[in-house]
Write a protein that holds these residues in place. Structure first.
Motif, PDB file in Angstrom:
ATOM      1  N   VAL A 382     -43.022  30.784  10.423  1.00  0.00           N
ATOM      2  CA  VAL A 382     -43.089  32.244  10.478  1.00  0.00           C
ATOM      3  C   VAL A 382     -44.506  32.721  10.168  1.00  0.00           C
ATOM      4  O   VAL A 382     -45.064  33.571  10.880  1.00  0.00           O
ATOM      5  CB  VAL A 382     -42.083  32.882   9.499  1.00  0.00           C
ATOM      6  N   LYS A 383     -45.102  32.163   9.123  1.00  0.00           N
ATOM      7  CA  LYS A 383     -46.462  32.567   8.736  1.00  0.00           C
ATOM      8  C   LYS A 383     -47.462  32.240   9.839  1.00  0.00           C
ATOM      9  O   LYS A 383     -48.363  33.021  10.134  1.00  0.00           O
ATOM     10  CB  LYS A 383     -46.862  31.880   7.434  1.00  0.00           C
ATOM     11  N   ARG A 384     -47.292  31.047  10.436  1.00  0.00           N
ATOM     12  CA  ARG A 384     -48.213  30.632  11.496  1.00  0.00           C
ATOM     13  C   ARG A 384     -48.086  31.563  12.705  1.00  0.00           C
ATOM     14  O   ARG A 384     -49.074  31.933  13.335  1.00  0.00           O
ATOM     15  CB  ARG A 384     -47.914  29.192  11.914  1.00  0.00           C
ATOM     16  N   TYR A 385     -46.860  31.960  12.991  1.00  0.00           N
ATOM     17  CA  TYR A 385     -46.609  32.855  14.141  1.00  0.00           C
ATOM     18  C   TYR A 385     -47.226  34.227  13.898  1.00  0.00           C
ATOM     19  O   TYR A 385     -47.927  34.775  14.753  1.00  0.00           O
ATOM     20  CB  TYR A 385     -45.103  32.975  14.346  1.00  0.00           C
ATOM     21  N   LEU A 386     -46.999  34.777  12.706  1.00  0.00           N
ATOM     22  CA  LEU A 386     -47.523  36.100  12.396  1.00  0.00           C
ATOM     23  C   LEU A 386     -49.040  36.101  12.258  1.00  0.00           C
ATOM     24  O   LEU A 386     -49.694  37.111  12.534  1.00  0.00           O
ATOM     25  CB  LEU A 386     -46.884  36.632  11.101  1.00  0.00           C
ATOM     26  N   SER A 387     -49.597  34.962  11.859  1.00  0.00           N
ATOM     27  CA  SER A 387     -51.050  34.892  11.656  1.00  0.00           C
ATOM     28  C   SER A 387     -51.821  34.959  12.975  1.00  0.00           C
ATOM     29  O   SER A 387     -53.045  35.099  12.962  1.00  0.00           O
ATOM     30  CB  SER A 387     -51.428  33.612  10.902  1.00  0.00           C
ATOM     31  N   LYS A 388     -51.105  34.841  14.108  1.00  0.00           N
ATOM     32  CA  LYS A 388     -51.794  34.976  15.396  1.00  0.00           C
ATOM     33  C   LYS A 388     -52.343  36.387  15.588  1.00  0.00           C
ATOM     34  O   LYS A 388     -53.245  36.609  16.396  1.00  0.00           O
ATOM     35  CB  LYS A 388     -50.838  34.620  16.541  1.00  0.00           C
ATOM     36  N   ILE A 389     -51.753  37.358  14.861  1.00  0.00           N
ATOM     37  CA  ILE A 389     -52.264  38.727  14.881  1.00  0.00           C
ATOM     38  C   ILE A 389     -53.194  38.874  13.692  1.00  0.00           C
ATOM     39  O   ILE A 389     -52.765  38.875  12.542  1.00  0.00           O
ATOM     40  CB  ILE A 389     -51.127  39.773  14.780  1.00  0.00           C
ATOM     41  N   SER A 390     -54.469  38.959  13.950  1.00  0.00           N
ATOM     42  CA  SER A 390     -55.457  38.988  12.869  1.00  0.00           C
ATOM     43  C   SER A 390     -55.434  40.313  12.121  1.00  0.00           C
ATOM     44  O   SER A 390     -54.981  41.348  12.642  1.00  0.00           O
ATOM     45  CB  SER A 390     -56.861  38.741  13.424  1.00  0.00           C
ATOM     46  N   GLY A 391     -55.944  40.281  10.902  1.00  0.00           N
ATOM     47  CA  GLY A 391     -56.033  41.482  10.088  1.00  0.00           C
ATOM     48  C   GLY A 391     -56.810  42.604  10.748  1.00  0.00           C
ATOM     49  O   GLY A 391     -56.368  43.764  10.733  1.00  0.00           O
ATOM     50  N   PRO A 392     -57.978  42.316  11.337  1.00  0.00           N
ATOM     51  CA  PRO A 392     -58.740  43.383  11.992  1.00  0.00           C
ATOM     52  C   PRO A 392     -57.989  44.066  13.134  1.00  0.00           C
ATOM     53  O   PRO A 392     -58.153  45.267  13.348  1.00  0.00           O
ATOM     54  CB  PRO A 392     -59.981  42.645  12.518  1.00  0.00           C
TER      55      PRO A 392
END
Length: 522
Positions: A382-392
Motif C-alpha cells: 500500500v505504501k509503495r503504491y501511494l508513494s508513486k504520487i509524490s509530495g510536490p
C-alpha cells in the motif's frame, strides 16, 4: 525578374510573417533554395516543379533562386509550397506583381497541383490581421478556421479577406484577375457565431449519478474555482463517471479563450472545416501508458502535447498511480506556472498549460484498502503504491475527496438527483463574483491567485486567522497547502454569495485536504 510573396511560419503556437523571395535569371538552368530550411521545405522544389508542370505551366530554362526570410528562423513543414509556386509565376510575368501586394499565401501542393490543408492556419491569419494584411489565400480545407479571425466578435480584423483555393490553377486564375472579377471567382469567406455548429452535444449529466453527495459537493467547489481535484476510492465507486461530467458544469469559454484554445488545436492539426472554433472547454483523458513527450509536447518539429490541448479545460488522469513517476513529475511546472517550456536544438518553445487537473485513483493495488475484509495488499505494498504520487504533486492539488463504495439501495433507488444544469447555475454565479472581483487583473478564477495577492482578495478576520493557525499546526501543512485552503475557502464563500471568508468556509476547505493525512500521513 524578382518577386516577393508574403507567407507565415508557426513557431510553437506563435506565428511570424515571412517572405518568399524568388529571382528568375538567365543562365544555367537550376533551382536553388536558401533560408535555414527543414527537410520538408527543401523538398518543396520538386513538388513545386511537378505541380507547375501538371498545371500546364511551362518553366523556361532559367536559374531560379528562392530565399525564405527571415534567414535566422528555421522553416519547417510544407506550407511554403504554394507561395513558392506563386512567386515563380510572378517572376515569370504570368501573374502581375501588383496583384500580390498585401496578400498572404500558404498551402501545400500535391504533384497534381492540388492545394492540401496545413496546420496552424488560425495563428497565421491572426498574425496577418495584426500586420494589417488585406487578404489571405489558404487551402480550402482550412478556410473555416482562417475565417474565424474575421468574425466581428473576434476583434477588429473584419476587413481581412479569407480566400480558399483547392488547386494551383484556381489560385493563379484568382490572382491574375482584376479586383472586380476576383469577387466573382472566389468570394471571401465570412463567419459569425451564428454559423458555428455546436461541436460537443451535452449527453452526460450529473442526474445519472446516485449517491456520492460529498463527492458532488467537492466537484462543485472545484469547478467553481477551477481547483485541481483528486478522488480516491475503490473500483466501481463512480469516480470516472463523475469526472466525465465535470465539463457539463463548467462555464463556457469566453470569445478570447475560445480563440486561444483554437489556436493550439490549429497548430496541432486538430481543427477542420466542421469545427473551426473550440467553444466548449476541452476534456483530455490520456491513458496511463502515455509517454512523457506525448503528455508534455515536443518532437522533432515540436507541437503541443496533451497538457496544452487541455488548456482552459480539464485534464483527467484516471488510475493516477499507474502513470510512470517521471511522467507525473512533468506536471509540476505547468500546475504552478500555467505553461510548459520545451527546449530543442532549433529553439525554445513555450506552450500554454492552464488546465484543471482532475485525477482518480484506487487506495491500493487491489483497490479496497482500508477494508481489510477485501483488501489483500500488505502494508508495504500500500505504501509503495501511494508513494508513486509524490509530495510536490499532492501539494499542488487543492481538493482531495474520498469516494466510498455506493450502497446497493442507492443504486436501485429511483432518486431525483440534481442535474448538471442546476449545479452549473450555482457555479456560474460563483464565477460571476470572481469576474467582478478580478476585473482588470490577470486572474479569472480563485485557483489562479498568486501568493502576493491572497491577502488582498482573501482577507481573514481575527477568528479566521486563529483557526488557520490551528489547521496549519495540526495538519502539518506546507506554505503552498496553507494558501490553497484559503483559496478553496474563497470559492466556497462565492458559492454561498458571501463577501467574506468565515470559519465555516475554512473548515470545509480544510476537510478537502484531510485525505492527504489519511493516506499519505502528511
Amino acid at each position: 525578374m524578382y518577386s516577393s510573396i508574403i507567407t507565415g511560419a508557426v513557431t510553437g503556437i506563435e506565428s511570424t510573417i515571412c517572405h518568399v523571395e524568388v529571382d528568375a535569371a538567365k543562365g544555367m538552368p537550376g533551382f536553388d533554395m536558401v533560408g535555414q530550411l527543414g527537410n520538408e521545405v527543401r523538398e518543396a522544389k520538386e513538388r513545386v516543379k511537378v505541380a507547375l508542370k501538371n498545371s500546364k505551366v511551362d518553366i523556361p530554362p532559367i536559374h531560379l533562386t528562392v530565399s525564405i526570410s527571415p534567414a535566422d528562423l528555421r522553416k519547417e513543414g510544407a506550407s511554403y509550397d504554394l507561395p513558392i509556386a506563386i512567386g515563380i509565376l510572378v517572376s515569370l510575368g504570368i501573374i502581375p506583381k501588383e496583384n500580390i501586394s498585401d496578400t498572404l499565401i500558404v498551402g501545400e501542393l500535391g504533384l497534381n497541383g492540388e492545394v492540401k490543408p496545413i496546420k496552424g492556419v488560425l495563428p497565421i491569419v491572426s498574425c496577418a490581421q495584426n500586420s494589417k494584411i488585406k487578404r489571405c489565400i489558404v487551402p480550402k480545407e482550412n478556410v473555416s478556421e482562417g475565417a474565424i479571425v474575421c468574425d466581428q466578435s473576434m476583434g477588429d480584423g473584419a476587413d481581412i479577406e479569407i480566400i480558399g483555393v483547392s488547386t494551383l490553377i484556381e489560385a493563379v486564375e484568382y490572382l491574375k484577375a482584376d479586383e472586380e472579377r476576383k469577387q466573382c471567382l472566389i468570394p471571401p469567406v465570412r463567419y459569425s457565431e451564428a454559423n458555428l455548429e455546436e461541436m460537443h452535444k451535452q449527453q452526460l449529466d450529473f442526474a445519472d449519478i446516485n449517491g456520492q453527495e460529498a463527492v458532488k459537493r467537492a466537484v462543485e467547489v472545484a469547478a467553481a474555482g477551477f481547483h485541481h481535484f483528486l478522488m480516491i476510492g475503490p473500483p466501481g465507486s463512480g469516480k470516472t463517471m463523475i469526472a466525465k461530467r465535470i465539463p457539463t458544469i463548467l462555464p463556457d469559454l469566453s470569445t478570447a479563450e475560445g480563440l486561444e484554445v483554437s489556436t493550439i488545436y490549429s497548430v496541432a492539426g486538430m481543427l477542420g472545416k466542421d469545427k473551426p472554433l473550440i467553444t466548449k472547454r476541452p476534456f483530455m483523458d490520456p491513458h496511463h501508458t502515455i509517454s512523457e513527450q506525448a503528455l508534455a509536447g515536443g518532437g522533432r518539429i515540436p507541437k503541443p502535447g496533451i497538457i496544452s490541448l487541455a488548456h482552459r479545460g480539464v485534464l483527467f488522469m484516471d488510475e493516477l498511480p499507474e502513470f510512470r513517476r517521471s511522467t507525473l513529475e512533468i506536471l509540476r511546472q505547468p500546475l504552478e506556472d500555467k505553461r510548459i517550456h520545451i527546449a530543442r536544438t532549433q529553439g525554445n518553445f513555450i506552450y500554454p498549460a492552464d488546465f484543471m487537473l482532475v485525477a482518480a485513483m484506487n487506495p491500493c493495488p487491489c483497490g479496497y484498502f482500508p477494508d481489510r475484509n477485501k483488501c489483500t495488499c500488505s502494508e508495504s505494498e500500500v505504501k509503495r503504491y501511494l508513494s508513486k504520487i509524490s509530495g510536490p504533486i499532492l501539494d499542488r492539488i487543492d481538493v482531495t475527496i474520498e469516494a466510498p463504495k455506493v450502497d446497493i439501495k442507492q443504486l436501485s433507488a429511483n432518486m431525483k438527483n440534481e442535474s448538471s444544469a442546476e449545479i452549473r447555475k450555482r457555479v456560474l454565479k460563483a464565477r460571476e463574483r470572481q469576474l467582478v472581483r478580478y476585473a482588470g487583473t490577470k486572474y479569472h478564477f480563485n485557483a489562479e491567485l498568486a501568493v502576493g495577492d491572497i491577502k488582498r482578495f482573501c482577507p481573514l478576520g481575527k477568528r479566521e486567522q486563529e483557526l488557520m493557525e490551528q489547521i496549519f499546526t495540526r495538519m502539518n501543512l506546507s506554505a503552498r497547502a496553507y494558501h490553497k485552503i484559503i483559496k478553496v475557502a474563497r470559492t466556497i464563500a462565492d458559492l454561498e454569495g458571501a463577501d467574506r471568508i468565515t470559519c465555516a468556509h475554512l473548515s470545509e476547505a480544510a476537510c478537502f485536504r484531510m485525505n492527504d493525512t489519511t493516506y499519505w500521513g502528511n
